[in-house]
Design a protein around this motif. Structure first.
Motif, PDB file in Angstrom:
ATOM      1  N   GLU A  81       0.847  -1.192   0.000  1.00  0.00           N
ATOM      2  CA  GLU A  81       0.000   0.000   0.000  1.00  0.00           C
ATOM      3  C   GLU A  81       0.883   1.242   0.000  1.00  0.00           C
ATOM      4  N   VAL A  82       0.748   2.034  -1.032  1.00  0.00           N
ATOM      5  CA  VAL A  82       1.527   3.264  -1.147  1.00  0.00           C
ATOM      6  C   VAL A  82       0.710   4.414  -0.561  1.00  0.00           C
ATOM      7  N   PRO A  83       1.198   5.064   0.486  1.00  0.00           N
ATOM      8  CA  PRO A  83       0.439   6.165   1.081  1.00  0.00           C
ATOM      9  C   PRO A  83       0.393   7.371   0.144  1.00  0.00           C
ATOM     10  N   THR A  84      -0.752   8.020   0.100  1.00  0.00           N
ATOM     11  CA  THR A  84      -0.873   9.237  -0.707  1.00  0.00           C
ATOM     12  C   THR A  84      -0.158  10.375   0.005  1.00  0.00           C
ATOM     13  N   PRO A  85       0.843  10.986  -0.631  1.00  0.00           N
ATOM     14  CA  PRO A  85       1.585  12.063   0.025  1.00  0.00           C
ATOM     15  C   PRO A  85       0.691  13.241   0.371  1.00  0.00           C
ATOM     16  N   ALA A  86       1.018  13.913   1.463  1.00  0.00           N
ATOM     17  CA  ALA A  86       0.254  15.087   1.892  1.00  0.00           C
ATOM     18  C   ALA A  86       0.274  16.150   0.790  1.00  0.00           C
ATOM     19  N   GLY A  87      -0.894  16.713   0.518  1.00  0.00           N
ATOM     20  CA  GLY A  87      -0.992  17.752  -0.492  1.00  0.00           C
ATOM     21  C   GLY A  87      -1.209  17.233  -1.900  1.00  0.00           C
ATOM     22  N   TYR A  88      -1.336  15.915  -2.049  1.00  0.00           N
ATOM     23  CA  TYR A  88      -1.504  15.308  -3.373  1.00  0.00           C
ATOM     24  C   TYR A  88      -2.745  14.418  -3.403  1.00  0.00           C
ATOM     25  N   SER A  89      -3.234  14.168  -4.606  1.00  0.00           N
ATOM     26  CA  SER A  89      -4.363  13.257  -4.801  1.00  0.00           C
ATOM     27  C   SER A  89      -4.025  12.276  -5.918  1.00  0.00           C
ATOM     28  N   ALA A  90      -4.386  11.005  -5.711  1.00  0.00           N
ATOM     29  CA  ALA A  90      -4.200   9.996  -6.758  1.00  0.00           C
ATOM     30  C   ALA A  90      -5.264  10.202  -7.828  1.00  0.00           C
ATOM     31  N   VAL A  91      -4.849  10.259  -9.100  1.00  0.00           N
ATOM     32  CA  VAL A  91      -5.799  10.545 -10.169  1.00  0.00           C
ATOM     33  C   VAL A  91      -5.865   9.447 -11.227  1.00  0.00           C
ATOM     34  N   ALA A  92      -4.862   8.577 -11.304  1.00  0.00           N
ATOM     35  CA  ALA A  92      -4.891   7.514 -12.314  1.00  0.00           C
ATOM     36  C   ALA A  92      -3.891   6.424 -11.946  1.00  0.00           C
ATOM     37  N   GLU A  93      -4.165   5.218 -12.448  1.00  0.00           N
ATOM     38  CA  GLU A  93      -3.280   4.098 -12.157  1.00  0.00           C
ATOM     39  C   GLU A  93      -3.270   3.138 -13.346  1.00  0.00           C
ATOM     40  N   ARG A  94      -2.109   2.561 -13.582  1.00  0.00           N
ATOM     41  CA  ARG A  94      -1.956   1.571 -14.655  1.00  0.00           C
ATOM     42  C   ARG A  94      -1.232   0.357 -14.098  1.00  0.00           C
ATOM     43  N   THR A  95      -1.713  -0.825 -14.447  1.00  0.00           N
ATOM     44  CA  THR A  95      -1.086  -2.067 -13.992  1.00  0.00           C
ATOM     45  C   THR A  95      -0.813  -2.960 -15.191  1.00  0.00           C
ATOM     46  N   MET A  96       0.381  -3.522 -15.210  1.00  0.00           N
ATOM     47  CA  MET A  96       0.774  -4.419 -16.288  1.00  0.00           C
ATOM     48  C   MET A  96       1.397  -5.687 -15.713  1.00  0.00           C
ATOM     49  N   ASP A  97       1.288  -6.752 -16.482  1.00  0.00           N
ATOM     50  CA  ASP A  97       1.935  -8.029 -16.159  1.00  0.00           C
ATOM     51  C   ASP A  97       2.690  -8.423 -17.417  1.00  0.00           C
ATOM     52  N   ALA A  98       4.016  -8.525 -17.317  1.00  0.00           N
ATOM     53  CA  ALA A  98       4.800  -8.781 -18.518  1.00  0.00           C
ATOM     54  C   ALA A  98       6.029  -9.622 -18.220  1.00  0.00           C
ATOM     55  N   CYS A  99       6.507 -10.295 -19.248  1.00  0.00           N
ATOM     56  CA  CYS A  99       7.720 -11.106 -19.151  1.00  0.00           C
ATOM     57  C   CYS A  99       8.642 -10.759 -20.304  1.00  0.00           C
ATOM     58  N   GLY A 100       9.902 -11.116 -20.161  1.00  0.00           N
ATOM     59  CA  GLY A 100      10.842 -10.886 -21.241  1.00  0.00           C
ATOM     60  C   GLY A 100      12.175 -11.529 -20.964  1.00  0.00           C
ATOM     61  N   SER A 101      12.971 -11.653 -22.017  1.00  0.00           N
ATOM     62  CA  SER A 101      14.300 -12.227 -21.874  1.00  0.00           C
ATOM     63  C   SER A 101      15.247 -11.201 -21.265  1.00  0.00           C
ATOM     64  N   LEU A 102      15.990 -11.633 -20.269  1.00  0.00           N
ATOM     65  CA  LEU A 102      17.004 -10.780 -19.655  1.00  0.00           C
ATOM     66  C   LEU A 102      18.172 -10.649 -20.620  1.00  0.00           C
ATOM     67  N   THR A 103      18.666  -9.441 -20.784  1.00  0.00           N
ATOM     68  CA  THR A 103      19.754  -9.209 -21.711  1.00  0.00           C
ATOM     69  C   THR A 103      20.840  -8.374 -21.056  1.00  0.00           C
ATOM     70  N   SER A 104      22.014  -8.384 -21.681  1.00  0.00           N
ATOM     71  CA  SER A 104      23.103  -7.536 -21.209  1.00  0.00           C
ATOM     72  C   SER A 104      23.599  -6.696 -22.369  1.00  0.00           C
ATOM     73  N   ASP A 105      24.117  -5.514 -22.063  1.00  0.00           N
ATOM     74  CA  ASP A 105      24.674  -4.619 -23.084  1.00  0.00           C
ATOM     75  C   ASP A 105      26.187  -4.614 -22.930  1.00  0.00           C
ATOM     76  N   ARG A 106      26.823  -5.504 -23.660  1.00  0.00           N
ATOM     77  CA  ARG A 106      28.271  -5.628 -23.506  1.00  0.00           C
ATOM     78  C   ARG A 106      29.032  -5.150 -24.730  1.00  0.00           C
ATOM     79  N   GLY A 107      28.331  -4.491 -25.654  1.00  0.00           N
ATOM     80  CA  GLY A 107      29.002  -3.945 -26.819  1.00  0.00           C
ATOM     81  C   GLY A 107      29.250  -4.998 -27.888  1.00  0.00           C
ATOM     82  N   GLY A 108      29.696  -4.533 -29.043  1.00  0.00           N
ATOM     83  CA  GLY A 108      30.018  -5.455 -30.116  1.00  0.00           C
ATOM     84  C   GLY A 108      28.824  -6.255 -30.563  1.00  0.00           C
ATOM     85  N   PHE A 109      29.015  -7.576 -30.681  1.00  0.00           N
ATOM     86  CA  PHE A 109      27.951  -8.443 -31.163  1.00  0.00           C
ATOM     87  C   PHE A 109      27.016  -8.889 -30.042  1.00  0.00           C
TER      88      PHE A 109
END
Length: 204
Positions: A46-74
């Motif tokens: 549960e994320v508390p709503t900070p003082a002086g602010y109001s929550a106005v929208a929310e987006r939720t996603m469920d996703a998967c993917g291959s882990l990759t590394s950026d090591r240059g070259g090929f």
């Protein structure tokens, strides 16, 4: 010279074929079964709503993917494993000019930093970090950004084989639906990694 070009071309073909290969059955094993645990964990944060602010929208996603590394070259998209995450981004707007000021934005971000033990940026109002919940890694960021950027970098930066299981809609459209026209907003992104499999761990 022609021989060198042929060798380089062959190496590129081999790398592109192997480096971006689809995940194996072993890498995917257990991903679907782990999803329910991820949903429970995300729901428990549960994320508390900070003082002086109001929550106005929310987006939720469920996703998967291959882990990759950026090591240059090929190896720019070298596949190292597979990962799945649930991502929830909540957008808040300031209730008045005081909260909208730099000091007000920093105070809001600081509240979230203290609530979750995040690291606070000394420059722009930003807090980020990670913690453990139910044995799963949870990454969280809280930052003030232009309203037009609410959907940027929603997913973790996988580079290959990305699969989105569910997405309840872009935040930009939701903000428009509720008539939010603020120049900047506070975005809090909570990412629960519920599956993480490295290729190296599958090798005998």
């Amino acid at each position: 010279m022609r021989a060198v070009r042929l060798i380089v071309g062959a190496l590129m073909v081999v790398c592109l074929a192997g480096c971006t290969a689809s995940p194996s059955r072993e890498e995917l094993a257990g991903a679907d079964a782990a999803r329910d645990g991820g949903l429970r964990t995300l729901g428990s944060i549960e994320v508390p709503t900070p003082a002086g602010y109001s929550a106005v929208a929310e987006r939720t996603m469920d996703a998967c993917g291959s882990l990759t590394s950026d090591r240059g070259g090929f190896d720019d998209t070298h596949v190292e494993g597979y990962s799945c995450a649930l991502i929830r981004r909540t957008v808040y707007t300031a209730n008045d000019d005081s909260a909208r000021s730099d000091a007000g934005a920093r105070a809001a971000v600081t509240q979230l930093q203290e609530a979750f033990g995040l690291d606070l940026s000394p420059n722009v109002p930003t807090a980020m970090g990670f913690f453990d919940a139910d044995g799963l890694r949870v990454d969280m960021t809280a930052l003030v950004r232009p309203a037009g950027e609410v959907d940027i970098d929603m997913l973790p930066l996988w580079h290959a084989n990305q699969l989105v299981h569910s997405d309840d809609g872009e935040l930009s459209g939701k903000l428009s639906d509720v008539g939010v026209d603020a120049a900047t907003v506070l975005m809090v992104t909570t990412t629960v990694t519920y599956f993480h499999q490295l290729r190296s761990s599958l090798q005998p």
